[in-house]
Scaffold this motif. Structure first.
Motif, short mmCIF file in Angstrom:
data_model
loop_
_atom_site.label_atom_id
_atom_site.label_comp_id
_atom_site.label_asym_id
_atom_site.label_seq_id
_atom_site.Cartn_x
_atom_site.Cartn_y
_atom_site.Cartn_z
N THR A 1 0.84 -1.04 -0.12
CA THR A 1 0.19 -0.12 -0.63
C THR A 1 0.98 0.85 0.10
OG1 THR A 1 -1.52 -1.20 1.29
CG2 THR A 1 -2.12 1.50 1.18
N ASP A 2 0.65 2.28 -1.09
CA ASP A 2 1.13 3.26 -1.12
C ASP A 2 0.97 4.52 0.62
OD1 ASP A 2 2.91 2.91 -3.22
OD2 ASP A 2 0.97 3.81 -4.81
N VAL A 3 1.58 5.41 0.73
CA VAL A 3 1.79 5.82 1.93
C VAL A 3 2.33 7.43 2.13
CG1 VAL A 3 2.07 6.24 4.25
CG2 VAL A 3 0.46 3.66 3.73
N ALA A 4 2.09 7.87 1.76
CA ALA A 4 2.35 9.61 1.72
C ALA A 4 2.63 10.18 3.00
CB ALA A 4 1.97 10.48 0.28
N LEU A 5 3.81 10.27 3.38
CA LEU A 5 4.09 11.49 4.34
C LEU A 5 4.11 12.62 4.32
CD1 LEU A 5 4.82 11.80 7.28
CD2 LEU A 5 7.08 11.03 7.03
N CYS A 6 3.14 13.86 4.47
CA CYS A 6 3.44 14.87 4.10
C CYS A 6 3.69 15.48 5.68
CB CYS A 6 1.83 15.33 3.87
SG CYS A 6 1.35 14.78 2.02
N TYR A 7 4.87 16.45 5.30
CA TYR A 7 4.72 18.18 6.08
C TYR A 7 5.92 19.19 5.27
CZ TYR A 7 9.25 15.64 5.07
OH TYR A 7 10.47 15.56 4.82
N MET A 8 5.59 20.38 5.28
CA MET A 8 5.92 21.47 5.93
C MET A 8 8.18 21.62 6.27
SD MET A 8 4.11 23.05 4.39
CE MET A 8 5.14 25.21 3.90
N CYS B 1 -3.80 22.84 8.86
CA CYS B 1 -2.73 21.39 10.23
C CYS B 1 -1.90 21.20 9.78
CB CYS B 1 -3.38 20.40 10.25
SG CYS B 1 -4.79 20.10 10.55
N LEU B 2 -0.97 21.64 8.28
CA LEU B 2 -0.10 21.25 8.05
C LEU B 2 0.55 22.49 7.83
CD1 LEU B 2 -0.15 18.99 4.90
CD2 LEU B 2 1.46 19.01 6.21
N LEU B 3 0.57 24.52 7.27
CA LEU B 3 0.78 25.22 7.96
C LEU B 3 0.82 25.52 9.58
CD1 LEU B 3 -1.54 27.01 5.39
CD2 LEU B 3 0.81 26.67 5.64
N GLU B 4 -0.30 24.69 10.40
CA GLU B 4 0.34 24.74 11.48
C GLU B 4 1.76 24.26 12.12
OE1 GLU B 4 -2.99 23.70 13.40
OE2 GLU B 4 -4.37 25.18 12.74
N GLY B 5 2.05 22.87 11.17
CA GLY B 5 3.71 22.83 11.24
C GLY B 5 2.73 20.98 12.14
N LYS B 6 2.02 20.58 11.76
CA LYS B 6 1.36 19.27 12.10
C LYS B 6 1.79 18.43 10.84
CE LYS B 6 -2.34 20.37 14.61
NZ LYS B 6 -2.32 20.19 16.01
N VAL B 7 1.23 17.18 10.27
CA VAL B 7 1.87 15.46 10.29
C VAL B 7 1.50 15.71 9.77
CG1 VAL B 7 3.86 13.93 9.59
CG2 VAL B 7 4.96 15.97 11.08
N VAL B 8 0.80 15.06 8.50
CA VAL B 8 -0.65 14.61 7.63
C VAL B 8 0.34 12.66 7.35
CG1 VAL B 8 -1.91 14.65 6.07
CG2 VAL B 8 -1.76 16.58 7.34
N ILE B 9 -1.07 12.23 6.81
CA ILE B 9 -0.20 10.75 6.62
C ILE B 9 -1.53 10.43 5.64
CG2 ILE B 9 0.05 8.39 6.97
CD1 ILE B 9 1.46 9.52 9.25
N LEU B 10 -1.19 10.37 4.35
CA LEU B 10 -2.76 10.19 3.29
C LEU B 10 -2.18 8.47 3.43
CD1 LEU B 10 -1.76 13.48 1.24
CD2 LEU B 10 -4.37 12.36 2.86
N VAL B 11 -2.89 7.83 2.73
CA VAL B 11 -3.13 5.83 2.59
C VAL B 11 -4.23 5.91 1.17
CG1 VAL B 11 -3.36 3.69 3.72
CG2 VAL B 11 -2.16 5.75 4.96
N ASP B 12 -3.18 5.24 0.67
CA ASP B 12 -3.68 5.07 -0.86
C ASP B 12 -5.71 4.62 -0.51
OD1 ASP B 12 -4.39 4.74 -3.81
OD2 ASP B 12 -3.68 3.29 -3.96
N ASN B 13 -6.36 3.97 -0.77
CA ASN B 13 -7.52 3.69 -0.71
C ASN B 13 -8.49 4.66 0.11
OD1 ASN B 13 -7.17 1.68 -2.96
ND2 ASN B 13 -6.01 0.66 -2.04
N SER B 14 -7.96 5.56 1.31
CA SER B 14 -8.29 5.76 2.06
C SER B 14 -8.93 7.02 2.01
CB SER B 14 -7.38 5.31 3.53
OG SER B 14 -7.95 6.39 4.41
N PRO B 15 -10.34 7.57 2.02
CA PRO B 15 -10.54 9.13 1.96
C PRO B 15 -10.67 10.11 2.69
CG PRO B 15 -12.42 7.84 2.31
CD PRO B 15 -11.22 7.12 2.18
N SER B 16 -9.07 10.11 3.93
CA SER B 16 -8.87 11.09 4.91
C SER B 16 -8.20 10.32 5.15
CB SER B 16 -9.92 9.98 6.17
OG SER B 16 -9.44 8.86 6.30
#
Length: 453
Positions: free
Chosen positions: A178-185, A244-259
């Motif tokens: 499964t593809d997992v994207a780690l997003c952050y500033m 949330c990213l602009l506030e300095g948080k970390v966002v994780i996206l998972v393929d096949n998941s709409p959140s």
């Protein structure tokens, strides 16, 4: 174990190995297409349903025009000179070839080239980016995350046009991959948190992420079963994730998941909703305050009522009107417990009821649960009133998991109060406070944002 075999210069050997590893003959959607390119044998491997037919028709048309003397000496040269497409790569490891093929890309083997040419012309089945049903906004945008991770990253990129926005892609799961994207500033995220999240992602060794984001959450942080409060914040809105990213948080996206999964989190973060970002400061404060008060009442309203009914002498004269005027055949605490289960039953029934029948069945359920239940001697009207408030108030906060955590705390308070009177009520309050204060999340901080050792 990953396959360490290397692509050879013989297209027949490569095709034979691909047919050996993959069930090409048995699976109708795994397709092998043999053609001639520059008087050399070549074979395509792709998955039907993931490939854009129009693009591949144009690519193959250009291949048929390549002459023998135009063929470059290497696959890299061929990709540069003879392949009129943007997303192209060359791979020599069969493990990477299989991984790319099963992800939806088209793999091309040409006789004489010791690498495989990967053409990323895939397309995934996806629904429209409509507004989420659960997390709606009165004034915000009307788009939402979908099950395709590339679409979700594009929705965030559209809102944050900053070179410091980093999106790292990793694969998790030996079978699902499964593809997992780690997003952050990179200029705002906490380095210690980022290092911790990356370390945990790399340490995950599992066969698959069966339930996508929930499976990943359980792998990232092993929760204690007796503490029901959520460890992560989830959102289906790209504008909330971008904020949330602009506030300095970390966002994780998972393929096949709409959140999106948001870190770090606290109790104040979880009870936030999209409208808090779109209204003026005074309105935001009022909405947050009212939501906090209503959340507090959903936990303590019925236990406090039960406590006062067990100790009528504590009830002030100005509130004597709330005392029960008549008694029924079932004790007060069992009335509350039965209604708690009945409300959950109605909620589950509503999820599985066809939309054309939901309104009439809701009316019937309201009549039966209301007037007839009181007249039959099962419930007091006051109990019905307070439980109706609790049932509606549960929807004032957007987090579904937090709603059930508060419900469990309310049930605990009811049972302890019924068994031990005020001592049980006090013990239940202590348990709730401890559950919140010592609910350690992945970031190493509690719900109150206090650093824990």
């Amino acid at each position: 174990m990953p396959d360490t075999r290397i692509v050879t210069a013989s297209v027949k050997e490569n095709v034979a190995y691909m047919n050996q590893v993959l069930p090409v003959k048995e699976s109708f959607d795994l397709i092998e297409r043999d053609i001639m390119i520059g008087e050399r044998e070549a074979s395509f491997f792709f998955i039907d349903g993931f490939m854009k037919d129009e693009i591949m028709l144009k690519v193959m048309d250009s291949f048929l025009k390549v002459r023998k003397e135009d063929m470059p000496a290497s696959a890299t040269g061929f990709a540069r000179q003879c392949l009129p497409y943007v997303e192209v790569d060359t791979i020599s490891d069969f493990d990477q070839v299989l991984r790319n093929l099963l992800s939806g890309t088209t793999c091309l083997f040409i006789d004489g080239y010791e690498t495989c040419i990967v053409i990323d012309c895939r397309t995934y089945p996806a629904r429209s980016v409509g507004e989420p049903e659960k997390d709606k906004s009165l004034r915000g945008s009307r788009d939402g995350f979908v099950e395709t991770i590339v679409f979700n990253t594009a929705l965030i990129r559209r809102r944050i046009r900053d070179p410091h926005l980093v999106m790292q892609m990793v694969e998790i799961g030996d079978s699902s991959r499964t593809d997992v994207a780690l997003c952050y500033m990179s200029d705002r995220a906490d380095e210690e948190l980022l290092k911790n999240v990356k370390k945990r992602l790399q340490a995950i060794h599992t066969g698959d992420l069966r339930m996508n984001q929930q499976s990943l959450a359980e792998q990232l942080f092993k929760r204690k079963w007796f503490n029901p409060f959520p460890k992560f914040k989830f959102t289906e809105r790209p504008d909330t994730a971008a904020a949330c990213l602009l506030e300095g948080k970390v966002v994780i996206l998972v393929d096949n998941s709409p959140s999106a999964m948001i870190l770090p989190t606290s109790i104040l973060d979880i009870i936030e909703e999209a409208n808090d970002y779109y209204f003026p400061t005074l309105t935001q404060i009022y909405l947050k305050f009212s939501r906090g008060v209503i959340t507090f009442l959903t936990v303590f309203l019925t236990p406090v009522f039960l406590l006062f009914m067990q100790n009528l002498e504590w009830l002030p004269d100005m509130f004597r009107f709330v005392a029960l005027r008549d008694t029924v055949n079932i004790s007060l605490v069992f009335q509350f417990l039965l209604l708690e289960m009945a409300i959950d039953g109605l909620r589950l029934a509503a999820l599985n009821t066809p939309s054309m029948l939901s309104t009439p069945l809701s009316v019937i359920a309201g009549i039966v649960m209301g007037e007839f239940s009181v007249q039959s001697g099962w419930f007091n009207s006051e109990v019905m009133l307070y439980m109706a408030f609790v049932a509606v108030a549960n929807y004032t906060q957007p987090n579904f998991e937090l709603g059930y955590a508060l419900k469990f705390m309310r049930l605990l308070l009811l049972i302890l109060t019924a068994l031990f009177n005020w001592i049980g009520f006090a013990a239940g309050c202590v348990i709730i406070i401890c559950s919140i204060c010592f609910n350690k999340t992945l970031s190493g901080r509690s719900y109150l944002n206090i650093k824990l050792n």
